[in-house]
Write a protein that holds these residues in place. Sequence first.
Motif, PDB file in Angstrom:
ATOM      1  N   HIS A  86      15.358   2.989 -14.359  1.00 39.70           N
ATOM      2  CA  HIS A  86      14.854   2.324 -15.563  1.00 39.70           C
ATOM      3  C   HIS A  86      15.119   0.830 -15.432  1.00 39.70           C
ATOM      4  O   HIS A  86      16.149   0.409 -14.895  1.00 39.70           O
ATOM      5  N   ILE A  87      14.178   0.050 -15.964  1.00 42.12           N
ATOM      6  CA  ILE A  87      14.192  -1.391 -15.750  1.00 42.12           C
ATOM      7  C   ILE A  87      15.500  -2.045 -16.202  1.00 42.12           C
ATOM      8  O   ILE A  87      15.973  -2.995 -15.574  1.00 42.12           O
ATOM      9  N   ASP A  88      16.113  -1.499 -17.261  1.00 44.80           N
ATOM     10  CA  ASP A  88      17.342  -2.127 -17.756  1.00 44.80           C
ATOM     11  C   ASP A  88      18.523  -1.916 -16.804  1.00 44.80           C
ATOM     12  O   ASP A  88      19.544  -2.587 -16.917  1.00 44.80           O
ATOM     13  N   HIS A  89      18.381  -1.008 -15.836  1.00 41.89           N
ATOM     14  CA  HIS A  89      19.451  -0.739 -14.869  1.00 41.89           C
ATOM     15  C   HIS A  89      19.150  -1.321 -13.483  1.00 41.89           C
ATOM     16  O   HIS A  89      20.053  -1.682 -12.742  1.00 41.89           O
ATOM     17  N   ILE A  90      17.854  -1.385 -13.153  1.00 45.33           N
ATOM     18  CA  ILE A  90      17.462  -1.787 -11.794  1.00 45.33           C
ATOM     19  C   ILE A  90      16.884  -3.212 -11.759  1.00 45.33           C
ATOM     20  O   ILE A  90      16.698  -3.771 -10.675  1.00 45.33           O
ATOM     21  N   GLY A  91      16.647  -3.793 -12.946  1.00 42.31           N
ATOM     22  CA  GLY A  91      15.887  -5.042 -13.035  1.00 42.31           C
ATOM     23  C   GLY A  91      16.359  -6.189 -12.155  1.00 42.31           C
ATOM     24  O   GLY A  91      15.558  -6.985 -11.674  1.00 42.31           O
ATOM     25  N   ASP A 138       5.473  -1.887 -14.302  1.00 44.61           N
ATOM     26  CA  ASP A 138       4.709  -2.730 -15.244  1.00 44.61           C
ATOM     27  C   ASP A 138       4.794  -2.159 -16.656  1.00 44.61           C
ATOM     28  O   ASP A 138       4.990  -2.892 -17.614  1.00 44.61           O
ATOM     29  N   LEU A 139       4.652  -0.844 -16.739  1.00 49.08           N
ATOM     30  CA  LEU A 139       4.728  -0.160 -18.024  1.00 49.08           C
ATOM     31  C   LEU A 139       6.134  -0.294 -18.611  1.00 49.08           C
ATOM     32  O   LEU A 139       6.316  -0.617 -19.791  1.00 49.08           O
ATOM     33  N   GLN A 140       7.139  -0.074 -17.767  1.00 46.19           N
ATOM     34  CA  GLN A 140       8.526  -0.208 -18.222  1.00 46.19           C
ATOM     35  C   GLN A 140       8.807  -1.615 -18.738  1.00 46.19           C
ATOM     36  O   GLN A 140       9.492  -1.802 -19.736  1.00 46.19           O
ATOM     37  N   ALA A 141       8.256  -2.606 -18.026  1.00 44.31           N
ATOM     38  CA  ALA A 141       8.476  -4.002 -18.423  1.00 44.31           C
ATOM     39  C   ALA A 141       7.820  -4.271 -19.776  1.00 44.31           C
ATOM     40  O   ALA A 141       8.375  -4.969 -20.629  1.00 44.31           O
ATOM     41  N   ALA A 142       6.636  -3.668 -19.975  1.00 43.86           N
ATOM     42  CA  ALA A 142       5.913  -3.860 -21.235  1.00 43.86           C
ATOM     43  C   ALA A 142       6.702  -3.257 -22.407  1.00 43.86           C
ATOM     44  O   ALA A 142       6.719  -3.816 -23.500  1.00 43.86           O
ATOM     45  N   TRP A 143       7.372  -2.103 -22.173  1.00 41.73           N
ATOM     46  CA  TRP A 143       8.154  -1.462 -23.237  1.00 41.73           C
ATOM     47  C   TRP A 143       9.161  -2.428 -23.835  1.00 41.73           C
ATOM     48  O   TRP A 143       9.409  -2.413 -25.035  1.00 41.73           O
ATOM     49  N   ILE A 144       9.819  -3.197 -22.968  1.00 41.55           N
ATOM     50  CA  ILE A 144      10.910  -4.031 -23.491  1.00 41.55           C
ATOM     51  C   ILE A 144      10.574  -5.521 -23.444  1.00 41.55           C
ATOM     52  O   ILE A 144      11.429  -6.363 -23.689  1.00 41.55           O
ATOM     53  N   GLY A 145       9.318  -5.850 -23.134  1.00 44.69           N
ATOM     54  CA  GLY A 145       8.894  -7.244 -23.155  1.00 44.69           C
ATOM     55  C   GLY A 145       9.558  -8.105 -22.100  1.00 44.69           C
ATOM     56  O   GLY A 145       9.922  -9.255 -22.331  1.00 44.69           O
ATOM     57  N   MET A 146       9.731  -7.505 -20.906  1.00 47.27           N
ATOM     58  CA  MET A 146      10.367  -8.234 -19.806  1.00 47.27           C
ATOM     59  C   MET A 146       9.307  -8.477 -18.732  1.00 47.27           C
ATOM     60  O   MET A 146       8.299  -7.782 -18.692  1.00 47.27           O
ATOM     61  N   ARG A 147       9.536  -9.453 -17.875  1.00 46.39           N
ATOM     62  CA  ARG A 147       8.637  -9.647 -16.753  1.00 46.39           C
ATOM     63  C   ARG A 147       8.926  -8.557 -15.709  1.00 46.39           C
ATOM     64  O   ARG A 147      10.081  -8.164 -15.537  1.00 46.39           O
TER      65      ARG A 147
END
Length: 210
Positions: free
Chosen positions: A58-63, A90-99
Amino acid sequence: MVHEILPVGVLQCNCSIFGDEQSGDALVIDPGDELSKIEKILERHRLRVKAIVITHAHIDHIGGAQKLHASTGAPVYMHESDDKLQDIMDLQAAWIGMRTPERTAIDHPLRDGDVLRAAGGEFQVLHTPGHTPGSVSLWLPSAAKLVAGDTLFRDSIGRTDLPFGDGEQILRSIHGKYFGLPDETVVVPGHGELTTLGREKQFNYFLRGM
Ligand SMILES: [Zn+2]
Ligand SMILES: [Zn+2]
């Protein structure tokens, strides 16, 4: 052994830094974001990153993993079953408004039963699918610590309504891989406060009847 836990990013993912004072070797788990904060702690303890572990993709762990890999040269350890979560970054980034972060290359695929020697400790790899197919937890017997990613939280468990989540599997993982560990084990969850396995066995609503 140094162990610092710092919440990073908009979702406040608990990034763990383990370090060996003698050798200066460090293990960073889930560098989701805010690498400058992570680097400050490494500097304060005079540590060099020798390994990076991702509990799940998940993006919040691997970003921040690919950036940390690039700046330190440390290899990335992750379970391959989560690589498909990187296909929807891309979808994960869109969920939390991150690049969308750069894709993280897996240098060493993790498997259940692996022993990772890092930061002066021996971390046992537990494959704990459910929140994601490739979720792993790290069990450090010498300190009775369990880095659980988003599998278990204080009073809760990881959500399973996201792509590739599985509600029955996460309960099987917790029962099969965590319940044999000592009750006094300190659980370091992917978000929020620390807890112990004994406390969660007793009070966690989701684990009732296990
Ligand atoms: Zn997650
Ligand atoms: Zn998370």
